[in-house]
Scaffold this active site. Structure first.
Site, PDB file in Angstrom:
ATOM      1  N   GLU A  80      20.659 127.659  11.083  1.00  0.00           N
ATOM      2  CA  GLU A  80      21.088 126.388  11.664  1.00  0.00           C
ATOM      3  C   GLU A  80      21.236 125.329  10.583  1.00  0.00           C
ATOM      4  OE1 GLU A  80      19.173 124.721  15.101  1.00  0.00           O
ATOM      5  OE2 GLU A  80      18.505 126.689  15.762  1.00  0.00           O
ATOM      6  N   CYS A 112      18.480 129.838  17.053  1.00  0.00           N
ATOM      7  CA  CYS A 112      17.389 130.618  16.448  1.00  0.00           C
ATOM      8  C   CYS A 112      17.583 132.125  16.484  1.00  0.00           C
ATOM      9  CB  CYS A 112      16.068 130.259  17.123  1.00  0.00           C
ATOM     10  SG  CYS A 112      15.576 128.529  16.891  1.00  0.00           S
ATOM     11  N   THR A 153       6.937 120.994  15.100  1.00  0.00           N
ATOM     12  CA  THR A 153       7.020 122.451  14.932  1.00  0.00           C
ATOM     13  C   THR A 153       8.114 122.929  13.986  1.00  0.00           C
ATOM     14  OG1 THR A 153       8.434 122.589  16.902  1.00  0.00           O
ATOM     15  CG2 THR A 153       6.066 122.904  17.221  1.00  0.00           C
ATOM     16  N   ARG A 199      12.174 119.572  28.849  1.00  0.00           N
ATOM     17  CA  ARG A 199      11.557 120.667  29.595  1.00  0.00           C
ATOM     18  C   ARG A 199      12.567 121.703  30.072  1.00  0.00           C
ATOM     19  NH1 ARG A 199       6.314 119.831  30.789  1.00  0.00           N
ATOM     20  NH2 ARG A 199       5.481 117.733  30.485  1.00  0.00           N
ATOM     21  N   THR A 201      14.387 123.303  28.291  1.00  0.00           N
ATOM     22  CA  THR A 201      14.395 124.387  27.311  1.00  0.00           C
ATOM     23  C   THR A 201      13.438 125.513  27.683  1.00  0.00           C
ATOM     24  OG1 THR A 201      12.674 123.343  25.953  1.00  0.00           O
ATOM     25  CG2 THR A 201      14.945 122.765  25.466  1.00  0.00           C
ATOM     26  N   HIS A 234      10.468 135.430  20.155  1.00  0.00           N
ATOM     27  CA  HIS A 234      10.766 134.187  19.441  1.00  0.00           C
ATOM     28  C   HIS A 234       9.667 133.167  19.716  1.00  0.00           C
ATOM     29  CE1 HIS A 234      12.735 130.747  17.781  1.00  0.00           C
ATOM     30  NE2 HIS A 234      12.840 130.152  18.964  1.00  0.00           N
ATOM     31  N   LYS A 239       2.768 128.430  22.566  1.00  0.00           N
ATOM     32  CA  LYS A 239       2.532 128.778  23.974  1.00  0.00           C
ATOM     33  C   LYS A 239       3.609 129.682  24.572  1.00  0.00           C
ATOM     34  CE  LYS A 239      -0.596 125.142  25.401  1.00  0.00           C
ATOM     35  NZ  LYS A 239      -0.957 124.202  26.475  1.00  0.00           N
ATOM     36  N   ASN A 266       7.779 126.776  13.627  1.00  0.00           N
ATOM     37  CA  ASN A 266       8.969 127.505  14.048  1.00  0.00           C
ATOM     38  C   ASN A 266      10.091 127.383  13.012  1.00  0.00           C
ATOM     39  OD1 ASN A 266      11.199 128.608  15.363  1.00  0.00           O
ATOM     40  ND2 ASN A 266      11.476 126.859  16.743  1.00  0.00           N
ATOM     41  N   SER A 296      19.079 128.950  21.343  1.00  0.00           N
ATOM     42  CA  SER A 296      19.588 127.981  22.316  1.00  0.00           C
ATOM     43  C   SER A 296      21.098 128.044  22.376  1.00  0.00           C
ATOM     44  CB  SER A 296      19.129 126.570  21.928  1.00  0.00           C
ATOM     45  OG  SER A 296      17.731 126.459  22.033  1.00  0.00           O
TER      46      SER A 296
END
Length: 347
Positions: A80, A112, A153, A199, A201, A234, A239, A266, A296
Site C-alpha cells: 500500500e 493488506c 497499529t 466499525r 471494517t 490477517h 483481537k 499491523n 480492504s
C-alpha cells in the site's frame, strides 16, 4: 509438488509503544492497549521505505534457500506504500537482487492482501509450467494519519516467499479467494493518508471475507480450519485474528505461533505473510497450515499448506543468522513519539 521453496522476513528495529501514542493524545494507555491488543509497533528508519524493506526480506529468502536470483521467473511486490506512483517497485527490487532480465515483474495493490495475491499468481505460473520459481513479497511502511485510530497499529515489515516445484519446504495443497466490493478502507490518488469506515471494517468487511474464504477452501479441500494443525489470519489488531479463529473453531494453540501483531502491530501487506513465516520458524515437518489473508476493498486469499522435511534446513539457517521472526522482533530500540514523527517524515 508445488509449494514454498524458501522465505525471508525483515522487521525494522525501531519500536513505538502504543502507550506513548495514547499519552500524547490524552488517551488512557491501558484502555487503548486493551481494546486493540497491541503493545507497540515497528517503525521504519528515516532511510527505509517499502522498497528497502522488500529487498532485505527477498535477499534473506534467496540466501536461506541457497537460490540463484537469476532462477526467479516472476517477481510480484504487494504494498500500500509503494514509494512511486509511477515507477515499479518490483523492477527496483529485481535489479538490486540481480534477477537479470528474463522475468515477469509487477506491482500489486489490494490493501493488506496484495502480497498473498502475488503468491497465488506465482503459484499459477509455476503450475502452468511457464516458470520454475517466482517470488511474492508483501511489504509496507503502513500509512496513518496522526490521531487516527490506525496510528496505534500501522507498522512496518516485509515478508518474501519463493514458490517453486523443487526442494519444497511447504507443499501448497490448495488455494482460493473470496472477493467483493466492500469499501471499508480507501485512499484517493494524491491523498497522503487512508480513510476508513470505522466499525464497518469488522463484521461486513474483515469477518465476512475471512470466514467466506475459509469456507470456500474448506469446501474445496474437505479441511476446515479447526482440522489443520495451525492457522494464520490477517492481523489488523490483536483481537480480530483471535476472534475469527474462535468463530472457525480453532484453539489458541493453533494460532499462537503466528501472532506477531501483539508486539509489532499491523504491517499491512506483510501481516498474514509475516505470521505465516513466524509459524514456519517454529513448527515441525508434516504439519498442515490453514492461512487466510484479508485486504480492504475487499477480499481474502486462503491457502492450505503442508510442511515437509526440508523445512528444518531453512529453520536452522534462519536461527543461526538470527534472521528468524522471533529474533527480529526481539531486536528492538524504543523511540519517542517525536522521533516517530521525524522518522516517518510527518514533521
Amino acid at each position: 509438488m508445488i509449494g514454498l521453496v524458501s522465505y525471508g522476513t525483515y522487521i525494522p528495529r525501531y519500536r513505538l509503544p502504543v502507550g506513548e501514542i495514547a499519552a500524547v493524545w490524552g488517551k488512557n494507555p491501558s484502555e487503548i492497549i486493551s481494546s486493540l491488543g497491541v503493545n507497540e509497533k515497528s517503525v521504519p528508519a528515516p532511510d527505509e521505505d517499502a522498497v528497502t524493506l522488500a529487498i532485505e526480506a527477498a535477499r534473506s529468502a534467496l540466501i536461506h534457500g541457497n537460490i540463484d536470483a537469476k532462477s526467479i521467473g516472476a517477481l510480484f511486490v504487494g504494498s500500500e506504500s509503494h514509494p512511486y506512483a509511477v515507477n515499479p517497485t518490483s523492477t527496483i527490487v529485481g535489479e538490486l537482487l540481480g534477477v537479470g532480465r528474463d522475468y515477469l515483474a509487477s506491482d500489486m495493490e489490494f490493501a493488506c492482501k496484495a502480497g498473498t495475491a502475488g503468491m497465488q499468481a506465482v503459484a499459477g505460473l509455476v503450475a502452468s509450467g511457464n516458470i520454475k520459481s517466482g517470488m511474492a513479497i508483501g511489504t509496507d511502511t503502513a500509512q496513518s494519519k496522526p490521531h487516527d485510530v490506525l496510528e496505534y497499529t500501522s507498522a512496518a515489515a516485509s515478508a518474501a516467499c519463493i514458490i517453486g516445484n523443487d526442494h519444497v519446504i511447504a507443499e501448497l495443497v490448495s488455494y482460493t479467494s473470496y472477493s467483493s466490493d466492500t469499501p471499508d478502507f480507501w485512499r484517493r490518488d494524491g491523498i497522503r493518508y487512508p480513510s476508513h469506515a470505522g466499525r464497518f471494517t469488522g463484521e461486513p468487511a474483515y469477518f465476512a471475507h475471512v470466514t467466506g474464504a475459509a469456507g470456500f477452501l474448506s469446501k474445496k479441500t474437505g479441511v476446515e480450519p479447526k482440522d489443520a494443525d495451525y492457522c494464520v489470519f490477517h492481523m489488523p489488531n490483536g483481537k480480530f485474528p483471535r476472534d475469527v479463529a474462535r468463530r472457525l473453531g480453532c484453539t489458541k494453540e493453533q494460532i499462537a505461533p503466528s501472532l506477531t501483531v501483539d508486539r509489532i502491530g499491523n504491517p499491512y501487506s506483510a501481516s498474514a505473510m509475516l505470521g505465516f513465516c513466524a509459524l514456519l520458524d517454529a513448527i515441525p515437518s508434516g504439519k498442515t497450515i490453514f492461512m487466510v489473508s484479508y485486504g480492504s476493498g475487499a477480499g481474502s486469499d486462503a491457502f492450505l499448506w503442508k510442511t515437509t522435511k526440508r523445512l528444518s534446513e531453512i529453520q536452522k539457517k534462519r536461527k543461526a543468522m538470527k534472521a528468524d521472526v522471533e529474533n527480529q522482533i526481539a531486536n528492538r530500540k524504543q523511540i519517542s513519539y517525536t522521533e516517530y514523527l521525524k522518522y516517518t517524515h510527518k514533521i
